[in-house]
Design a protein around this motif. Structure first.
Motif, PDB file in Angstrom:
ATOM      1  N   GLY A  81      22.256  69.965  31.903  1.00 28.48           N
ATOM      2  CA  GLY A  81      22.752  69.308  33.117  1.00 28.48           C
ATOM      3  C   GLY A  81      24.261  69.263  33.277  1.00 28.48           C
ATOM      4  N   PHE A  82      24.996  70.096  32.529  1.00 33.58           N
ATOM      5  CA  PHE A  82      26.458  70.064  32.602  1.00 33.58           C
ATOM      6  C   PHE A  82      27.022  70.856  33.783  1.00 33.58           C
ATOM      7  N   SER A  83      26.284  71.875  34.210  1.00 32.47           N
ATOM      8  CA  SER A  83      26.840  72.828  35.162  1.00 32.47           C
ATOM      9  C   SER A  83      26.307  72.645  36.573  1.00 32.47           C
ATOM     10  N   ILE A  84      27.177  72.901  37.555  1.00 32.76           N
ATOM     11  CA  ILE A  84      26.758  72.850  38.957  1.00 32.76           C
ATOM     12  C   ILE A  84      26.041  74.147  39.348  1.00 32.76           C
ATOM     13  N   ARG A  85      26.040  75.149  38.455  1.00 34.33           N
ATOM     14  CA  ARG A  85      25.463  76.457  38.788  1.00 34.33           C
ATOM     15  C   ARG A  85      23.947  76.489  38.644  1.00 34.33           C
ATOM     16  N   PRO A 139      17.988  68.682  34.722  1.00 35.65           N
ATOM     17  CA  PRO A 139      18.083  67.214  34.706  1.00 35.65           C
ATOM     18  C   PRO A 139      19.530  66.761  34.641  1.00 35.65           C
ATOM     19  N   LEU A 140      19.824  65.660  35.303  1.00 37.30           N
ATOM     20  CA  LEU A 140      21.177  65.090  35.251  1.00 37.30           C
ATOM     21  C   LEU A 140      21.337  64.366  33.918  1.00 37.30           C
ATOM     22  N   ASP A 141      21.569  65.134  32.887  1.00 38.41           N
ATOM     23  CA  ASP A 141      21.646  64.600  31.535  1.00 38.41           C
ATOM     24  C   ASP A 141      23.112  64.453  31.107  1.00 38.41           C
ATOM     25  N   MET A 142      23.718  65.564  30.711  1.00 33.02           N
ATOM     26  CA  MET A 142      25.141  65.638  30.335  1.00 33.02           C
ATOM     27  C   MET A 142      25.474  64.984  29.004  1.00 33.02           C
ATOM     28  N   ARG A 143      24.485  64.639  28.207  1.00 30.98           N
ATOM     29  CA  ARG A 143      24.766  64.085  26.881  1.00 30.98           C
ATOM     30  C   ARG A 143      25.133  65.197  25.908  1.00 30.98           C
ATOM     31  N   MET A 144      26.247  65.045  25.222  1.00 36.02           N
ATOM     32  CA  MET A 144      26.581  65.973  24.147  1.00 36.02           C
ATOM     33  C   MET A 144      25.788  65.615  22.893  1.00 36.02           C
ATOM     34  N   ASP A 145      25.477  64.352  22.748  1.00 39.31           N
ATOM     35  CA  ASP A 145      24.659  63.874  21.635  1.00 39.31           C
ATOM     36  C   ASP A 145      23.352  63.367  22.218  1.00 39.31           C
ATOM     37  N   SER A 146      22.271  64.105  22.001  1.00 41.26           N
ATOM     38  CA  SER A 146      20.980  63.753  22.604  1.00 41.26           C
ATOM     39  C   SER A 146      20.415  62.439  22.064  1.00 41.26           C
ATOM     40  N   ARG A 147      21.031  61.906  21.012  1.00 41.92           N
ATOM     41  CA  ARG A 147      20.572  60.626  20.445  1.00 41.92           C
ATOM     42  C   ARG A 147      21.065  59.431  21.257  1.00 41.92           C
ATOM     43  N   SER A 148      22.091  59.638  22.077  1.00 41.23           N
ATOM     44  CA  SER A 148      22.623  58.530  22.869  1.00 41.23           C
ATOM     45  C   SER A 148      21.715  58.253  24.070  1.00 41.23           C
ATOM     46  N   VAL A 180      17.823  60.231  42.279  1.00 38.40           N
ATOM     47  CA  VAL A 180      18.596  61.460  42.064  1.00 38.40           C
ATOM     48  C   VAL A 180      18.487  61.793  40.576  1.00 38.40           C
ATOM     49  N   GLY A 181      17.597  62.757  40.253  1.00 35.33           N
ATOM     50  CA  GLY A 181      17.333  63.037  38.845  1.00 35.33           C
ATOM     51  C   GLY A 181      17.745  64.412  38.377  1.00 35.33           C
ATOM     52  N   THR A 182      18.069  65.315  39.327  1.00 36.28           N
ATOM     53  CA  THR A 182      18.460  66.663  38.935  1.00 36.28           C
ATOM     54  C   THR A 182      19.784  67.051  39.591  1.00 36.28           C
ATOM     55  N   THR A 183      20.374  68.127  39.095  1.00 37.63           N
ATOM     56  CA  THR A 183      21.647  68.583  39.656  1.00 37.63           C
ATOM     57  C   THR A 183      21.462  69.027  41.111  1.00 37.63           C
ATOM     58  N   ALA A 184      20.346  69.664  41.411  1.00 36.77           N
ATOM     59  CA  ALA A 184      20.093  70.112  42.784  1.00 36.77           C
ATOM     60  C   ALA A 184      19.910  68.917  43.715  1.00 36.77           C
ATOM     61  N   GLN A 185      19.188  67.902  43.259  1.00 37.95           N
ATOM     62  CA  GLN A 185      19.003  66.696  44.068  1.00 37.95           C
ATOM     63  C   GLN A 185      20.332  66.001  44.317  1.00 37.95           C
ATOM     64  N   CYS A 186      21.178  65.993  43.305  1.00 35.65           N
ATOM     65  CA  CYS A 186      22.496  65.371  43.427  1.00 35.65           C
ATOM     66  C   CYS A 186      23.334  66.084  44.490  1.00 35.65           C
ATOM     67  N   LYS A 187      23.371  67.402  44.427  1.00 36.76           N
ATOM     68  CA  LYS A 187      24.162  68.179  45.390  1.00 36.76           C
ATOM     69  C   LYS A 187      23.615  68.015  46.811  1.00 36.76           C
ATOM     70  N   PHE A 235      32.117  69.263  43.505  1.00 38.02           N
ATOM     71  CA  PHE A 235      31.059  68.924  42.553  1.00 38.02           C
ATOM     72  C   PHE A 235      31.518  69.091  41.109  1.00 38.02           C
ATOM     73  N   ALA A 236      32.447  70.017  40.874  1.00 38.70           N
ATOM     74  CA  ALA A 236      32.998  70.162  39.519  1.00 38.70           C
ATOM     75  C   ALA A 236      33.743  68.891  39.119  1.00 38.70           C
ATOM     76  N   GLN A 237      34.479  68.306  40.064  1.00 39.33           N
ATOM     77  CA  GLN A 237      35.201  67.059  39.781  1.00 39.33           C
ATOM     78  C   GLN A 237      34.236  65.898  39.570  1.00 39.33           C
ATOM     79  N   LEU A 238      33.195  65.856  40.383  1.00 37.65           N
ATOM     80  CA  LEU A 238      32.169  64.816  40.248  1.00 37.65           C
ATOM     81  C   LEU A 238      31.466  64.925  38.902  1.00 37.65           C
ATOM     82  N   PHE A 239      31.060  66.149  38.538  1.00 39.09           N
ATOM     83  CA  PHE A 239      30.362  66.357  37.277  1.00 39.09           C
ATOM     84  C   PHE A 239      31.277  66.067  36.085  1.00 39.09           C
ATOM     85  N   GLN A 240      32.553  66.387  36.210  1.00 40.94           N
ATOM     86  CA  GLN A 240      33.497  66.078  35.133  1.00 40.94           C
ATOM     87  C   GLN A 240      33.561  64.570  34.912  1.00 40.94           C
ATOM     88  N   ALA A 241      33.638  63.820  36.001  1.00 40.33           N
ATOM     89  CA  ALA A 241      33.715  62.360  35.898  1.00 40.33           C
ATOM     90  C   ALA A 241      32.468  61.798  35.219  1.00 40.33           C
TER      91      ALA A 241
END
Length: 299
Positions: free
Chosen positions: A111-115, A119-128, A173-180, A195-201
């Protein structure tokens, strides 16, 4: 090194600046594809040691079979604690490449990329527990406003936050496509940039990236030996400002402009200005374009 996983940025410049001692102890705070670690190992003798941190479990697949290396599956904010667990109190050099790996961007499920849709995840550590979906679903309008403004520099951050709070009352809003799709009507300027700025935040918030960086920085004076070097590669102005101010010994000065408190100088700047990628590197690795390398030496 797994180039398919991630191409190391400013590789030669970083290794040169670390001034590696063959029998020294070094730390790669962001192992990733192992590119920087591989280059450090080439400069180490059989007496040298390299500790590699990475909170992303996927990174371990790149770990080499080398007796000189130890892999620590944790966030680098726990640097001092885990080094002590291995009987190490001070090291000769520390490297941190704060960029998101190509692997993380290219895996739709992360879920890191707008491409890609995922899922709108973005966790680098899946344990969090905190995900980007949870941020959008639970944060207050004010929290979202400040988040988008500070971490993403989104031009209409206030409008964006208000829209999300209203939208989520009737649709999740659960996926990147739904978010966009949900935000398409309020996008200002170039949609990809927006969206790159939004996803970065969202990514910075989900992973507490600035908090983790600050935790790392304040440990450096104790962890580095005298003459040891810290090399940190940043990818946006918030990170770079933190690193620059810490190395210069000016962190916290902005808190009260009327009080000037002398601060102990822990570091000597090796790079007066940040080192940036060469034209050649920019041509071969476009993701290096915003990279800045700052290096300081422990006094």
């Amino acid at each position: 090194m797994n180039a398919a996983y991630h191409i190391p940025v400013l590789l030669n410049e970083t290794i040169d600046m670390l001034s590696i001692q063959p029998n020294g102890i070094y730390v790669d705070c962001t192992f990733g594809g192992g590119g920087h670690s591989s280059a450090i190992l080439k400069h180490l003798s059989t007496d040298g040691k390299l500790f590699a941190f990475d909170q992303d479990a996927d990174a371990f697949q790149n770990f080499p079979n080398d007796e000189r290396m130890v892999f620590i599956s944790e966030n680098f904010r726990h640097l001092q604690r885990f080094l002590k667990l291995h009987g190490v109190h001070q090291v000769n050099g520390i490297l941190a490449d704060l960029g998101v790996s190509s692997h993380q961007f290219n895996e739709a499920s992360r879920g890191f990329s707008i491409r890609f849709d995922g899922p709108l995840d973005m966790r680098m550590d899946s344990r969090s527990e905190l995900t980007a979906e949870k941020v959008l679903a639970t944060y207050s309008e004010l929290q979202l406003h400040l988040l988008f403004e500070k971490y993403g520099e989104v031009t209409n951050a206030k409008t964006l936050a208000k829209h999300i709070v209203q939208y989520r009352q009737h649709t999740s809003v659960g996926t990147t496509a739904q978010c966009k799709a949900a935000l398409s009507e309020i996008v200002k300027g170039n949609p990809n940039k927006y969206f790159a700025q939004l996803f970065q935040a969202l990514r910075i918030e989900v992973n507490d990236e600035l908090g983790a960086l600050n935790d790392l920085l304040i440990q450096l004076p104790n962890v580095l030996k005298k003459g040891g070097r810290a090399a940190i590669i940043t990818f946006h102005s918030l990170e770079d400002r933190l690193v620059k101010n810490y190395f210069k010994g000016t962190i916290g000065e902005d808190e009260n402009p009327f009080v000037s408190t002398p601060k102990k100088q822990d570091f000597k700047l090796i790079t007066k200005k940040p080192i940036v990628p060469s034209d050649t590197e920019l041509r071969t690795n476009s993701r290096s374009r915003s990279a800045k390398l700052r290096v300081a030496e422990k006094l």
